[in-house]
Design a protein around this motif. Structure first.
Motif, PDB file in Angstrom:
ATOM      1  N   PRO A  34       0.926  -1.206   0.170  1.00 27.65           N
ATOM      2  CA  PRO A  34      -0.092  -0.154  -0.032  1.00 27.65           C
ATOM      3  C   PRO A  34       0.967   1.066   0.070  1.00 27.65           C
ATOM      4  O   PRO A  34       2.035   1.286   0.054  1.00 27.65           O
ATOM      5  N   ASP A  35       0.241   2.423   0.000  1.00 22.52           N
ATOM      6  CA  ASP A  35       1.027   3.850  -0.084  1.00 22.52           C
ATOM      7  C   ASP A  35       0.805   4.688   1.143  1.00 22.52           C
ATOM      8  O   ASP A  35       1.301   5.576   1.396  1.00 22.52           O
ATOM      9  N   THR A  36       0.064   3.900   2.154  1.00 18.44           N
ATOM     10  CA  THR A  36      -0.129   4.818   3.531  1.00 18.44           C
ATOM     11  C   THR A  36       0.024   3.664   4.625  1.00 18.44           C
ATOM     12  O   THR A  36      -0.105   2.473   4.282  1.00 18.44           O
ATOM     13  N   THR A  37       0.315   4.431   5.583  1.00 18.81           N
ATOM     14  CA  THR A  37      -0.005   3.522   7.003  1.00 18.81           C
ATOM     15  C   THR A  37      -1.364   3.331   7.292  1.00 18.81           C
ATOM     16  O   THR A  37      -1.535   2.343   8.514  1.00 18.81           O
ATOM     17  N   ASP A  38      -2.355   3.252   6.638  1.00 19.51           N
ATOM     18  CA  ASP A  38      -3.657   3.144   7.224  1.00 19.51           C
ATOM     19  C   ASP A  38      -3.903   1.515   7.126  1.00 19.51           C
ATOM     20  O   ASP A  38      -3.146   0.774   6.252  1.00 19.51           O
ATOM     21  N   SER A  39      -4.569   1.075   8.122  1.00 25.86           N
ATOM     22  CA  SER A  39      -4.450  -0.392   8.249  1.00 25.86           C
ATOM     23  C   SER A  39      -5.168  -1.088   7.153  1.00 25.86           C
ATOM     24  O   SER A  39      -6.114  -0.566   6.288  1.00 25.86           O
ATOM     25  N   VAL A  40      -4.358  -2.133   6.630  1.00 22.98           N
ATOM     26  CA  VAL A  40      -4.802  -2.969   5.296  1.00 22.98           C
ATOM     27  C   VAL A  40      -4.563  -4.411   5.845  1.00 22.98           C
ATOM     28  O   VAL A  40      -4.027  -4.671   6.715  1.00 22.98           O
ATOM     29  N   ASP A  41      -5.385  -5.293   4.919  1.00 31.10           N
ATOM     30  CA  ASP A  41      -5.215  -6.749   5.112  1.00 31.10           C
ATOM     31  C   ASP A  41      -4.160  -7.142   4.310  1.00 31.10           C
ATOM     32  O   ASP A  41      -4.121  -7.257   3.232  1.00 31.10           O
ATOM     33  N   TYR A  42      -3.078  -7.767   5.030  1.00 34.27           N
ATOM     34  CA  TYR A  42      -1.978  -8.426   4.241  1.00 34.27           C
ATOM     35  C   TYR A  42      -2.214  -9.477   3.334  1.00 34.27           C
ATOM     36  O   TYR A  42      -1.511  -9.350   2.318  1.00 34.27           O
ATOM     37  N   PRO A  43      -3.168 -10.001   3.346  1.00 35.57           N
ATOM     38  CA  PRO A  43      -3.413 -11.206   2.360  1.00 35.57           C
ATOM     39  C   PRO A  43      -3.784 -10.564   0.985  1.00 35.57           C
ATOM     40  O   PRO A  43      -3.553 -11.188  -0.030  1.00 35.57           O
TER      41      PRO A  43
END
Length: 145
Positions: A34-43
């Motif tokens: 991703p491009d930001t530190t916003d929470s994402v799902d690694y899968p």
């Protein structure tokens, strides 16, 4: 070499540092986010990385998350990808030499940038030994054989 790199939010800084360093080394690098530190799902990012390795868009992949564990599991869901979780150069070298790994995973919370660069260098510079290892690697993608 064409290299794809992806992470989750916990590894944004290490991803950016490795991406820029690889470009300085003369590699073509695809940053899959991703491009930001916003929470994402690694899968989601692991699956995206596995896809570009499997279809040949990238020759090698680097997967990053907090520990490296979750994203390595997601990348390895694709039978065309052999992703090894590494933490030092010897494992990065051996995963290429013995297992023909086409992707490595590392944990940004566990591996500093200098060690990560040493792992990437070993991963990129080591050739697959083939020979007796080939039969075993073939079974990873085709367990019925």
């Amino acid at each position: 070499m064409r290299i794809a790199i992806a992470s989750d939010h916990a590894a944004i800084d290490l991803k950016a540092e490795l991406r820029d360093w690889l470009i300085e080394q003369g590699h073509e690098v695809a940053d899959l986010g991703p491009d930001t530190t916003d929470s994402v799902d690694y899968p989601d990012f692991g699956f995206k990385l596995a896809s570009v390795i499997a279809d040949g868009t990238a020759e090698r992949g680097i997967a990053l998350c907090g520990s490296g564990i979750g994203i390595s599991m997601s990348v390895n869901r694709n039978p065309a990808v052999r992703c090894a979780l590494v933490s030092e150069p010897l494992s990065a070298s051996l995963c290429r030499e013995h297992n023909d790994a086409n992707c490595i995973a590392m944990g940004a919370r566990l591996t500093g940038s200098d060690m990560a660069k040493a792992c990437v260098t070993a991963f990129l510079e080591t050739e697959f030994a083939g020979g007796r290892h080939q039969r075993r690697v073939d079974k990873l993608s085709n367990p019925e054989n």
